[in-house]
Design an enzyme around this catalytic site. Structure first.
Site, short mmCIF file in Angstrom:
data_model
loop_
_atom_site.label_atom_id
_atom_site.label_comp_id
_atom_site.label_asym_id
_atom_site.label_seq_id
_atom_site.Cartn_x
_atom_site.Cartn_y
_atom_site.Cartn_z
N ARG A 30 72.74 5.48 -27.71
CA ARG A 30 71.83 5.64 -28.85
C ARG A 30 72.67 5.68 -30.12
O ARG A 30 73.57 6.50 -30.26
CB ARG A 30 70.98 6.91 -28.70
CG ARG A 30 71.76 8.19 -28.47
CD ARG A 30 70.85 9.41 -28.56
NE ARG A 30 71.52 10.61 -28.09
CZ ARG A 30 72.34 11.35 -28.82
NH1 ARG A 30 72.63 11.00 -30.06
NH2 ARG A 30 72.90 12.43 -28.31
N HIS A 41 70.32 12.55 -31.50
CA HIS A 41 69.46 12.82 -30.34
C HIS A 41 68.00 12.87 -30.78
O HIS A 41 67.14 12.24 -30.16
CB HIS A 41 69.87 14.14 -29.69
CG HIS A 41 69.01 14.52 -28.53
ND1 HIS A 41 69.06 13.85 -27.33
CD2 HIS A 41 68.07 15.48 -28.38
CE1 HIS A 41 68.20 14.39 -26.49
NE2 HIS A 41 67.58 15.38 -27.10
N TYR A 90 80.10 15.45 -32.06
CA TYR A 90 80.51 15.26 -30.67
C TYR A 90 80.82 13.81 -30.30
O TYR A 90 81.20 13.53 -29.17
CB TYR A 90 79.46 15.84 -29.71
CG TYR A 90 78.04 15.33 -29.93
CD1 TYR A 90 77.61 14.13 -29.35
CD2 TYR A 90 77.14 16.02 -30.72
CE1 TYR A 90 76.32 13.65 -29.54
CE2 TYR A 90 75.84 15.56 -30.91
CZ TYR A 90 75.44 14.38 -30.32
OH TYR A 90 74.16 13.91 -30.52
#
Length: 360
Positions: free
Chosen positions: A259, A263, A273
């Site tokens: 993606r 999120h 991250y």
């Protein structure tokens, strides 16, 4: 025991038909799709990329509510949906609204779902689907039940569901595939492995080298697919569907994808991250770029055709968001009334209280 594990893991090689350069590397596995079908698949991916961009903008403007970006996962989502029939049952996760739309959910209702309106969860009569599941992995157990119901009715249809790599860490994941396997239910379980769940790297979620190999423990067929290759995803799903309706049981499909956005739009910051280097590496695997290159080499796609799709998507989105915003606002009495056929005594009083408030 170590050799047994290594033997199992070595059998799960990534299935691919179209490489990163848009060239066919799996000629024998090329699906039987007409030129028009190939173009339609591209049209849907371009349309969905624009829908994602506009949905993000609408969310930032406060005109949409919950939204999980989809850019980068178009091949995984739409390649699998394209292999379905109209009467197949879709049980999506919260990122899987595009599959619902292409299966028949009106766009304005997708926007109402994002806005938290109950009408966004009311599927049209000709759409076999549940609303997007927010609870991680719960749709896997539901899919096993829906698929078993289909089998008991003798229907030549399948139930398909989606979760991310994080969903495989939930107990519902194994319970669903195990139950469906035990009853040879016609189910397709898709794991869209985008590498990080919400933020935890896949490598920290499990010691398994692949997520596809988890099918072995449930005694069902499993395959790992290049999730940026729409042809490979379509072919794997088509095969899984044929197995299911022929009574051969469920299939677990792991799609390796990415993606490009966060999120969800609810405060996630993927730079905490994920590295810029990793983002750039996956950008080179963009499913739209790859498939566009392939179609252009066959003289099936052009910049003019793509621009036409982009303008069509923008016009549809503009009209759909207007319709969603003009739709009657959800009231507290709607919420109470929709939850129960017969109100329990403690809510009867509250219903009357809110009716009085809303009538002012």
């Amino acid at each position: 025991m170590k050799h047994v594990l290594e033997s199992v893991e070595s059998q799960f090689e990534t299935f691919q038909i179209l490489n990163e350069d848009g060239k066919i590397v799996g000629k024998d596995d090329m699906p039987d799709l007409s030129d028009d079908e190939l173009k339609e698949l591209m049209r849907r991916m371009v349309y969905t990329r624009i829908l994602d961009q506009r949905s993000i903008a609408l969310n930032r403007q406060g005109r949409l509510g919950f939204y999980a970006p989809t850019a980068g996962q178009e091949a995984s989502q739409l390649g699998s949906q394209f292999a379905l029939e109209k009467d197949d049952f879709v049980l999506p996760g919260y990122r899987d609204v595009p599959q619902l739309i292409w299966q028949g959910l009106p766009l304005y209702q997708a926007f109402l779902f994002s806005k938290g309106h109950f009408h966004g969860n009311q599927m049209p009569e000709d759409l076999q689907a549940l609303s997007p599941q927010i609870i991680i992995g719960a749709q896997y157990v539901q899919t096993a039940g829906v698929a078993l119901g289909m089998k008991k009715r003798g229907a030549k249809t399948v139930a398909i569901t989606y979760t991310g790599d994080g969903g495989t860490s939930q107990g519902d994941f194994y319970e669903g595939i195990n139950f469906a396997g035990a009853y040879k239910a016609p189910a397709i379980f898709v794991v869209q492995n985008n590498g990080f769940a919400i933020s935890v790297p896949r490598e920290l979620q499990t010691s398994a080298r692949t997520l596809a190999q988890k099918a072995v423990a449930a005694g069902i067929e499993g395959i790992q697919v290049d999730g940026m290759d729409v042809l490979a995803v379509y072919a794997a799903t088509k095969h899984a569907r044929e197995r299911a309706i022929n009574g051969e049981g469920p299939t677990l499909i792991e799609t390796l994808t990415y993606r490009y956005g966060p999120h969800t739009m609810s405060g996630d910051d993927p730079t905490r991250y994920r590295s810029e280097e990793l983002d750039n590496e996956w950008a080179k695997k963009d499913p739209l770029v790859r498939f566009r290159t392939f179609l252009e080499s066959k003289k099936l796609w052009s910049e003019e055709e793509e621009n036409k799709v982009i303008e069509e998507a923008k016009a549809d989105i503009k009209e759909a968001i207007k319709k969603a915003e003009k739709y009657p606002k959800q009231k507290v009495t709607d919420l109470i009334g929709n939850m129960y056929e017969e109100l329990p005594s403690n809510l009867v009083e509250q219903m009357e209280e809110y009716k009085a408030k809303e009538s002012k």
